[in-house]
Motif scaffolding. Structure first.
Motif, short mmCIF file in Angstrom:
data_model
loop_
_atom_site.label_atom_id
_atom_site.label_comp_id
_atom_site.label_asym_id
_atom_site.label_seq_id
_atom_site.Cartn_x
_atom_site.Cartn_y
_atom_site.Cartn_z
N ALA A 89 -52.34 -12.22 67.52
CA ALA A 89 -51.15 -12.49 68.32
C ALA A 89 -50.65 -13.91 68.11
O ALA A 89 -49.44 -14.16 68.10
CB ALA A 89 -51.45 -12.24 69.80
N ALA A 90 -51.57 -14.87 67.95
CA ALA A 90 -51.15 -16.26 67.73
C ALA A 90 -50.36 -16.39 66.44
O ALA A 90 -49.40 -17.15 66.36
CB ALA A 90 -52.36 -17.17 67.72
N GLY A 91 -50.75 -15.62 65.42
CA GLY A 91 -50.03 -15.67 64.16
C GLY A 91 -48.66 -15.06 64.22
O GLY A 91 -47.86 -15.21 63.30
N LEU A 92 -48.36 -14.34 65.32
CA LEU A 92 -47.06 -13.69 65.47
C LEU A 92 -46.28 -14.28 66.63
O LEU A 92 -45.37 -13.65 67.16
CB LEU A 92 -47.27 -12.19 65.71
N SER A 93 -46.63 -15.48 67.05
CA SER A 93 -46.06 -16.05 68.28
C SER A 93 -44.56 -16.27 68.20
O SER A 93 -43.89 -16.33 69.23
CB SER A 93 -46.75 -17.37 68.62
N GLU A 94 -44.02 -16.36 66.98
CA GLU A 94 -42.58 -16.57 66.88
C GLU A 94 -41.80 -15.28 67.14
O GLU A 94 -40.58 -15.32 67.30
CB GLU A 94 -42.22 -17.10 65.50
N ASN A 95 -42.49 -14.15 67.18
CA ASN A 95 -41.80 -12.88 67.41
C ASN A 95 -41.75 -12.59 68.90
O ASN A 95 -42.78 -12.50 69.56
CB ASN A 95 -42.56 -11.75 66.68
N ARG A 96 -40.56 -12.44 69.42
CA ARG A 96 -40.39 -12.25 70.87
C ARG A 96 -40.91 -10.91 71.36
O ARG A 96 -40.96 -10.67 72.57
CB ARG A 96 -38.91 -12.40 71.24
N HIS A 97 -41.28 -10.02 70.44
CA HIS A 97 -41.78 -8.71 70.84
C HIS A 97 -43.31 -8.63 70.80
O HIS A 97 -43.87 -7.53 70.87
CB HIS A 97 -41.15 -7.63 69.96
N VAL A 98 -43.96 -9.77 70.66
CA VAL A 98 -45.42 -9.84 70.74
C VAL A 98 -45.78 -10.85 71.82
O VAL A 98 -45.20 -11.94 71.87
CB VAL A 98 -46.03 -10.28 69.39
N VAL A 99 -46.71 -10.50 72.69
CA VAL A 99 -47.13 -11.42 73.74
C VAL A 99 -47.73 -12.67 73.11
O VAL A 99 -48.61 -12.60 72.25
CB VAL A 99 -48.16 -10.74 74.67
N THR A 100 -47.25 -13.82 73.54
CA THR A 100 -47.68 -15.10 72.97
C THR A 100 -49.09 -15.46 73.42
O THR A 100 -49.41 -15.38 74.61
CB THR A 100 -46.71 -16.22 73.38
N VAL A 101 -49.92 -15.87 72.48
CA VAL A 101 -51.26 -16.38 72.79
C VAL A 101 -51.22 -17.90 72.75
O VAL A 101 -50.74 -18.50 71.78
CB VAL A 101 -52.30 -15.85 71.79
N HIS A 102 -51.72 -18.53 73.83
CA HIS A 102 -51.72 -19.98 73.91
C HIS A 102 -53.04 -20.61 73.50
O HIS A 102 -53.07 -21.71 72.95
CB HIS A 102 -51.41 -20.43 75.35
N ASP A 103 -54.15 -19.93 73.76
CA ASP A 103 -55.45 -20.59 73.57
C ASP A 103 -56.56 -19.54 73.51
O ASP A 103 -56.40 -18.41 74.00
CB ASP A 103 -55.71 -21.56 74.73
N PHE A 104 -57.68 -19.93 72.92
CA PHE A 104 -58.89 -19.12 72.89
C PHE A 104 -60.07 -20.06 73.05
O PHE A 104 -60.08 -21.16 72.50
CB PHE A 104 -59.01 -18.35 71.58
N GLY A 105 -61.06 -19.66 73.85
CA GLY A 105 -62.18 -20.57 74.03
C GLY A 105 -63.41 -19.92 74.62
O GLY A 105 -63.43 -18.73 74.95
N ARG A 106 -64.45 -20.71 74.73
CA ARG A 106 -65.72 -20.31 75.35
C ARG A 106 -66.08 -21.35 76.39
O ARG A 106 -65.96 -22.56 76.14
CB ARG A 106 -66.82 -20.18 74.30
N ASP A 107 -66.56 -20.88 77.52
CA ASP A 107 -67.03 -21.75 78.59
C ASP A 107 -68.40 -21.22 79.00
O ASP A 107 -68.49 -20.25 79.77
CB ASP A 107 -66.05 -21.73 79.76
N GLY A 108 -69.43 -21.80 78.45
CA GLY A 108 -70.76 -21.25 78.68
C GLY A 108 -70.88 -19.89 78.04
O GLY A 108 -70.62 -19.73 76.84
N ASP A 109 -71.22 -18.88 78.84
CA ASP A 109 -71.34 -17.51 78.34
C ASP A 109 -70.03 -16.74 78.43
O ASP A 109 -69.97 -15.56 78.08
CB ASP A 109 -72.42 -16.75 79.11
N THR A 110 -68.99 -17.38 78.91
CA THR A 110 -67.71 -16.71 79.11
C THR A 110 -66.79 -16.96 77.92
O THR A 110 -66.57 -18.11 77.51
CB THR A 110 -67.03 -17.21 80.40
N VAL A 111 -66.26 -15.86 77.37
CA VAL A 111 -65.28 -15.94 76.28
C VAL A 111 -63.92 -15.56 76.87
O VAL A 111 -63.82 -14.59 77.63
CB VAL A 111 -65.66 -14.98 75.14
#
Length: 585
Positions: A61-83
């Protein structure tokens, strides 16, 4: 987890959806002071495979962020055991929820929604991504009529992306919308998405999936072997052209389907313009199919009586779709023998994590699968869909040729610009409608933009201080193909644009859709050398399309290459493109 802060930045405020192994939260971005949606994997749902899928979804989705018909992804991460993955918070409801609440929409709306889905798929396929799970639950409709595609969690990626495969042993998908080749584990490319899109279109037109409410095994058999009842037989009044296109999308062999999402979008645009106020009859599941209103060849209509008995081996045969890899007899036999037992548990196997809010919650968070057990996995053939060379370089499908004919019948003659805007909701606050009669067009313009004449073919609109400049051209009898002009323009930029810019970088010409027709465009980033802003980094987006009458529409936007200007410039460009009205010469 309400009140928990992920990555020291995203404060979870409200749980808005849950499914198999994931939870979707509304959250506050403490850094940028905005509301976002956060999909979280934790606890039992945070398996290594699930984490890989979530990361794949974020990257796709991040690679398609310029397309208004794909939900924009802002970030991805891990916080301890949480993805977790952070996305835009979209207001609206999924088409799945719409169908449950209101039934099938009118054909014109169905066509427009699916056309927008094709715009998203066109961008994905050009980027080397096959979605593999197009269905109503993965498409969201926003209040302004924009359609956005969700959930790239099981997408196939071209090897150039260097992403880890999902699994060696499973081909995943949702049974009512899976393509024959997806079920069989055969070679698969972007045309598999087109089959699923045909299933989606069929459901929007008739209120049911192509093979109705059956158990998973029966659905697999039907997708591979059974003909489809034409939508017009179930809902009288559907145009023959729409019946034909739907059945082509649902062809068993990928070779018999349209060649690309852009081609489908163009054909849907033509059908939509012709639909007008076509009267249709609501689908009645208890009523038998009727003949009038359908021009489908008899060979495509189902034979009377119950479906023929099918040897389970038929499901395992790649030749059933007219192609695909063939395996040694021993492997095919073992694969067929395992099929029956594997299918018996598919409806409850739940190998994919689900995160779709239930039907009562239409708050529009980044929703994905519904949790009704329809999201299933078919046993693989031994071919790994994520690594097999034949399983789709999703043919950044060959771009549709620019039409050159000016009269006659057939596909080229149908590719003409509509004379009305595609957007139907009121203009956003702070916009005005400009009537540029000299240039034979009406288009929306932000109230704080000013306009000026250009060269007799279009207008230039500048934002406050001239930071954002949008040029709109509308011309007739254009001798040169738009794609050729764009290629020459991009080469000019790369050479330094006669000393006005340097260090120009671009990913090249890509397919786009303008006014429902296939066109082309590119983006380029460069240093300006011809203004008081010398040395600053700037960005340009250029898009154009030419119809069968050699009439051309062209947009260009230039702005400083910063996130703030980028966000506004793209929003302005998208609104202008959606609302422009062209007039005949």
């Amino acid at each position: 987890m309400a009140g928990h802060v992920l990555g020291g930045r995203y404060e979870l405020t409200e749980r808005i959806g849950a499914g198999g192994m994931g939870v979707v939260w509304s959250a506050r971005d403490r850094l940028l002071h905005r509301t976002v949606a956060v999909k979280v994997l934790s606890g039992a749902g945070g398996t290594p495979d699930a984490a890989v899928r979530l990361e794949r979804e974020a990257r796709a989705a991040a690679g398609l962020s310029e397309n208004r018909h794909v939900v924009t992804v802002h970030d991805f991460g891990r916080d301890g055991d949480t993805v977790y993955v952070v996305m835009e918070r979209v207001s609206g409801r999924t088409l799945d929820a719409f169908l449950r609440a209101e039934g099938p929409p009118g054909p014109a709306l169905a066509v427009e929604w699916v056309r927008q889905v094709c715009a998203a798929l066109e961008a994905a396929h050009a980027a080397g991504v096959v979605h593999r799970d197009i269905k109503p639950a993965n498409v969201i409709l926003t209040p302004d009529g924009t359609v956005k595609v969700l959930d790239f969690g099981i997408a196939w990626f071209h090897p150039m992306h260097g992403l880890e495969r999902i699994s060696r042993d499973l081909v995943a998908g949702s049974a009512p919308w899976m393509s024959p080749e997806q079920i069989q584990g055969a070679q698969m490319d972007h045309r598999s998405d087109l089959y699923s899109t045909g299933c989606l279109l069929y459901e929007l037109l008739t209120g049911r999936t192509p093979f109705g409410d059956r158990d998973t095994y029966s659905l697999f058999v039907a997708h591979v072997t059974e003909p489809v009842v034409a939508p017009g037989l179930l809902r009288p009044g559907i145009p023959a052209a729409l019946d034909t296109l739907t059945l082509r999308l649902l062809a068993k062999s990928p070779n018999d389907r349209p060649g690309s999402a852009s081609e489908v979008a163009a054909r849907l645009g033509a059908v939509g313009r012709d639909l007008g106020a076509v009267a249709t009859t609501p689908y009645n599941p208890s009523a038998p199919p009727t003949g009038p209103g359908s021009a489908v060849p008899a060979a495509l209509s189902p034979a009377p009586g119950p479906p023929p008995a099918v040897d389970p081996a038929a499901l395992a045969s790649p030749s059933a779709t007219g192609g695909g890899r063939r395996w040694p007899a021993s492997r095919r036999t073992a694969r067929t023998a395992a099929l029956g037992g594997a299918l018996a548990v598919l409806a409850t196997a739940g190998v994919l994590w689900l995160n779709h809010p239930d039907g009562s919650d239409d708050s529009g968070a980044r929703a994905a699968d519904r949790t009704d057990g329809s999201h299933t996995s078919a046993p693989a053939s031994g071919a790994d869909p994520d690594t097999t060379p034949g399983s789709a370089t999703p043919a950044p499908a060959a771009p549709s040729p620019t039409p050159s004919t000016t009269s006659g019948t057939g596909k080229a003659a149908d590719m003409r610009f509509p004379r009305t805007a595609t957007g139907t909701s009121p203009l956003p606050s702070g916009w005005r409608l400009a009537h540029e009669t000299r240039y034979r067009m009406d288009l929306p313009v932000p109230a704080d933009f000013t306009g000026s004449d250009n060269d007799g073919k279009g207008m230039i609109y500048e934002g406050p201080g001239g930071q954002i400049v949008i040029s709109v051209y509308h011309d007739f009898d254009v001798a040169k193909a738009t794609r050729t002009s764009l290629q020459e323009q991009l080469a000019w930029y790369r050479k330094g644009a006669d000393g006005t810019m340097s260090e120009a970088r671009s990913d090249g010409i890509k397919d786009v859709i303008l006014l429902g027709l296939p066109g082309a465009g590119f983006e380029v980033t460069y240093h300006k050398t011809d203004s008081s802003q010398t040395g600053s980094r700037h960005h340009r987006i250029e898009r154009g399309v030419q119809d069968a009458e050699k009439e051309e529409l062209y947009f260009r936007v230039e702005y400083p290459d910063t996130p703030e200007y980028d966000a506004r410039a793209r929003k302005v460009l998208a609104t202008m493109q959606d609302r422009i009205v062209l007039h005949p010469r």
